[in-house]
Design a protein around this motif. Structure first.
Motif, PDB file in Angstrom:
ATOM      1  N   TYR A  30      51.163 169.616  39.178  1.00 50.56           N
ATOM      2  CA  TYR A  30      51.088 168.421  38.433  1.00 50.56           C
ATOM      3  C   TYR A  30      49.638 168.200  37.797  1.00 50.56           C
ATOM      4  CZ  TYR A  30      50.338 163.201  37.867  1.00 50.56           C
ATOM      5  OH  TYR A  30      50.931 162.399  37.447  1.00 50.56           O
ATOM      6  N   GLY A  31      48.758 168.831  37.779  1.00 53.82           N
ATOM      7  CA  GLY A  31      47.897 168.627  37.012  1.00 53.82           C
ATOM      8  C   GLY A  31      48.009 169.787  35.306  1.00 53.82           C
ATOM      9  N   LEU A  32      48.662 170.946  35.394  1.00 56.38           N
ATOM     10  CA  LEU A  32      49.085 171.862  34.311  1.00 56.38           C
ATOM     11  C   LEU A  32      49.814 170.559  34.042  1.00 56.38           C
ATOM     12  CD1 LEU A  32      49.168 174.037  33.228  1.00 56.38           C
ATOM     13  CD2 LEU A  32      50.927 174.216  34.391  1.00 56.38           C
ATOM     14  N   TYR A  33      50.396 169.408  33.923  1.00 59.44           N
ATOM     15  CA  TYR A  33      51.765 168.912  33.643  1.00 59.44           C
ATOM     16  C   TYR A  33      50.623 167.637  32.225  1.00 59.44           C
ATOM     17  CZ  TYR A  33      54.117 164.607  32.800  1.00 59.44           C
ATOM     18  OH  TYR A  33      54.990 162.863  32.589  1.00 59.44           O
ATOM     19  N   VAL A  34      50.080 167.536  33.454  1.00 59.86           N
ATOM     20  CA  VAL A  34      48.995 165.716  33.105  1.00 59.86           C
ATOM     21  C   VAL A  34      48.265 166.652  31.761  1.00 59.86           C
ATOM     22  CG1 VAL A  34      46.732 164.961  33.191  1.00 59.86           C
ATOM     23  CG2 VAL A  34      48.207 165.085  35.082  1.00 59.86           C
ATOM     24  N   SER A  35      47.710 168.036  32.102  1.00 63.55           N
ATOM     25  CA  SER A  35      47.245 168.897  30.646  1.00 63.55           C
ATOM     26  C   SER A  35      48.356 168.742  29.229  1.00 63.55           C
ATOM     27  CB  SER A  35      46.590 170.176  31.052  1.00 63.55           C
ATOM     28  OG  SER A  35      45.412 170.076  31.646  1.00 63.55           O
ATOM     29  N   TRP A  36      49.127 169.216  29.981  1.00 63.72           N
ATOM     30  CA  TRP A  36      49.853 169.919  29.128  1.00 63.72           C
ATOM     31  C   TRP A  36      50.864 168.731  27.965  1.00 63.72           C
ATOM     32  CZ3 TRP A  36      55.307 167.725  28.187  1.00 63.72           C
ATOM     33  CH2 TRP A  36      56.333 167.865  27.607  1.00 63.72           C
ATOM     34  N   ALA A  37      50.682 166.937  28.691  1.00 71.07           N
ATOM     35  CA  ALA A  37      50.968 165.901  28.714  1.00 71.07           C
ATOM     36  C   ALA A  37      49.878 165.176  27.207  1.00 71.07           C
ATOM     37  CB  ALA A  37      51.556 165.250  29.608  1.00 71.07           C
ATOM     38  N   GLU A  38      48.541 165.157  27.925  1.00 69.22           N
ATOM     39  CA  GLU A  38      47.753 164.471  27.453  1.00 69.22           C
ATOM     40  C   GLU A  38      47.888 166.332  25.920  1.00 69.22           C
ATOM     41  OE1 GLU A  38      44.909 164.922  29.379  1.00 69.22           O
ATOM     42  OE2 GLU A  38      45.029 162.953  30.341  1.00 69.22           O
ATOM     43  N   LEU A  39      48.034 167.545  25.848  1.00 67.68           N
ATOM     44  CA  LEU A  39      47.656 168.050  24.294  1.00 67.68           C
ATOM     45  C   LEU A  39      48.790 167.690  23.416  1.00 67.68           C
ATOM     46  CD1 LEU A  39      46.972 171.884  26.030  1.00 67.68           C
ATOM     47  CD2 LEU A  39      45.084 170.158  24.669  1.00 67.68           C
ATOM     48  N   HIS A  40      50.249 167.640  24.039  1.00 70.08           N
ATOM     49  CA  HIS A  40      51.507 166.653  23.245  1.00 70.08           C
ATOM     50  C   HIS A  40      51.238 164.839  22.781  1.00 70.08           C
ATOM     51  CE1 HIS A  40      53.252 170.427  24.556  1.00 70.08           C
ATOM     52  NE2 HIS A  40      53.838 170.178  23.587  1.00 70.08           N
ATOM     53  N   GLY A  41      50.023 165.065  23.280  1.00 79.95           N
ATOM     54  CA  GLY A  41      50.185 163.064  22.996  1.00 79.95           C
ATOM     55  C   GLY A  41      50.672 162.267  23.786  1.00 79.95           C
ATOM     56  N   LEU A  42      51.079 162.462  24.704  1.00 80.58           N
ATOM     57  CA  LEU A  42      52.375 161.758  25.798  1.00 80.58           C
ATOM     58  C   LEU A  42      51.487 161.544  27.113  1.00 80.58           C
ATOM     59  CD1 LEU A  42      54.970 164.288  25.911  1.00 80.58           C
ATOM     60  CD2 LEU A  42      55.492 162.829  24.465  1.00 80.58           C
ATOM     61  N   GLN A  43      52.322 160.276  27.581  1.00 85.36           N
ATOM     62  CA  GLN A  43      51.135 160.220  29.023  1.00 85.36           C
ATOM     63  C   GLN A  43      51.678 160.343  30.295  1.00 85.36           C
ATOM     64  OE1 GLN A  43      48.712 157.110  29.069  1.00 85.36           O
ATOM     65  NE2 GLN A  43      49.271 157.419  31.269  1.00 85.36           N
ATOM     66  N   PRO A  44      51.024 161.393  30.926  1.00 84.55           N
ATOM     67  CA  PRO A  44      51.610 161.601  31.805  1.00 84.55           C
ATOM     68  C   PRO A  44      52.569 160.715  32.832  1.00 84.55           C
ATOM     69  CG  PRO A  44      49.086 162.386  32.007  1.00 84.55           C
ATOM     70  CD  PRO A  44      49.822 160.605  31.042  1.00 84.55           C
ATOM     71  N   LYS A  45      53.590 161.377  33.573  1.00 79.88           N
ATOM     72  CA  LYS A  45      54.217 160.460  34.607  1.00 79.88           C
ATOM     73  C   LYS A  45      53.610 160.456  35.390  1.00 79.88           C
ATOM     74  CE  LYS A  45      58.086 159.634  32.205  1.00 79.88           C
ATOM     75  NZ  LYS A  45      58.241 158.184  30.918  1.00 79.88           N
ATOM     76  N   SER A  46      53.530 159.319  36.550  1.00 79.47           N
ATOM     77  CA  SER A  46      53.348 159.652  37.839  1.00 79.47           C
ATOM     78  C   SER A  46      53.429 160.413  38.990  1.00 79.47           C
ATOM     79  CB  SER A  46      53.664 158.341  38.537  1.00 79.47           C
ATOM     80  OG  SER A  46      54.875 158.079  38.766  1.00 79.47           O
ATOM     81  N   ASP A  47      52.746 160.756  39.325  1.00 79.22           N
ATOM     82  CA  ASP A  47      52.786 162.176  40.575  1.00 79.22           C
ATOM     83  C   ASP A  47      54.169 161.695  40.835  1.00 79.22           C
ATOM     84  OD1 ASP A  47      51.978 164.737  41.892  1.00 79.22           O
ATOM     85  OD2 ASP A  47      51.844 163.059  44.036  1.00 79.22           O
ATOM     86  N   GLN A  48      55.051 160.625  41.669  1.00 81.97           N
ATOM     87  CA  GLN A  48      55.868 160.540  42.019  1.00 81.97           C
ATOM     88  C   GLN A  48      56.659 160.527  41.120  1.00 81.97           C
ATOM     89  OE1 GLN A  48      56.673 156.478  43.627  1.00 81.97           O
ATOM     90  NE2 GLN A  48      58.345 157.029  44.592  1.00 81.97           N
ATOM     91  N   ALA A  49      57.243 160.571  39.507  1.00 85.35           N
ATOM     92  CA  ALA A  49      58.102 160.379  38.490  1.00 85.35           C
ATOM     93  C   ALA A  49      58.267 161.944  38.790  1.00 85.35           C
ATOM     94  CB  ALA A  49      58.080 159.715  37.435  1.00 85.35           C
ATOM     95  N   PHE A  50      56.860 162.797  38.191  1.00 81.37           N
ATOM     96  CA  PHE A  50      56.457 164.500  38.413  1.00 81.37           C
ATOM     97  C   PHE A  50      58.009 165.026  39.098  1.00 81.37           C
ATOM     98  CE2 PHE A  50      54.506 168.143  39.027  1.00 81.37           C
ATOM     99  CZ  PHE A  50      55.208 168.878  37.664  1.00 81.37           C
TER     100      PHE A  50
END
Length: 85
Positions: A30-50
């Motif tokens: 999930y932390g990797l996903y948050v980094s990926w989303a932020e690098l792409h200018g996206l708002q990361p989804k919640s942990d539950q949605a992830f």
């Protein structure tokens, strides 16, 4: 069908290695996903949605055979371990 952004994340920021015993935990993924989303200018989804998205993509969060790769991996490592930078 359009590729979900969760599948895009998996394609760009992870590599599968079924032969390894060393795996990412769900929190690390999930932390990797948050980094990926932020690098792409996206708002990361919640942990539950992830977690639901990973399940739809066929990722078993109890047996993750993925490794980090690419810019999101570097960003995640530097954010997690600032002394490395």
């Amino acid at each position: 069908m359009a590729t979900s952004h969760f599948q895009q994340f998996l394609d760009e920021a992870t590599v599968l290695d079924p032969s390894t015993d060393s795996t990412l935990g769900p929190d690390c993924l999930y932390g990797l996903y948050v980094s990926w989303a932020e690098l792409h200018g996206l708002q990361p989804k919640s942990d539950q949605a992830f977690r639901a998205g990973m399940q739809r993509c066929g990722v078993d969060l109890h047996d993750i055979r993925l490794h980090m790769t690419g810019p999101a991996a570097a960003d995640y490592i530097l954010r997690s371990y600032p002394a490395v930078a």
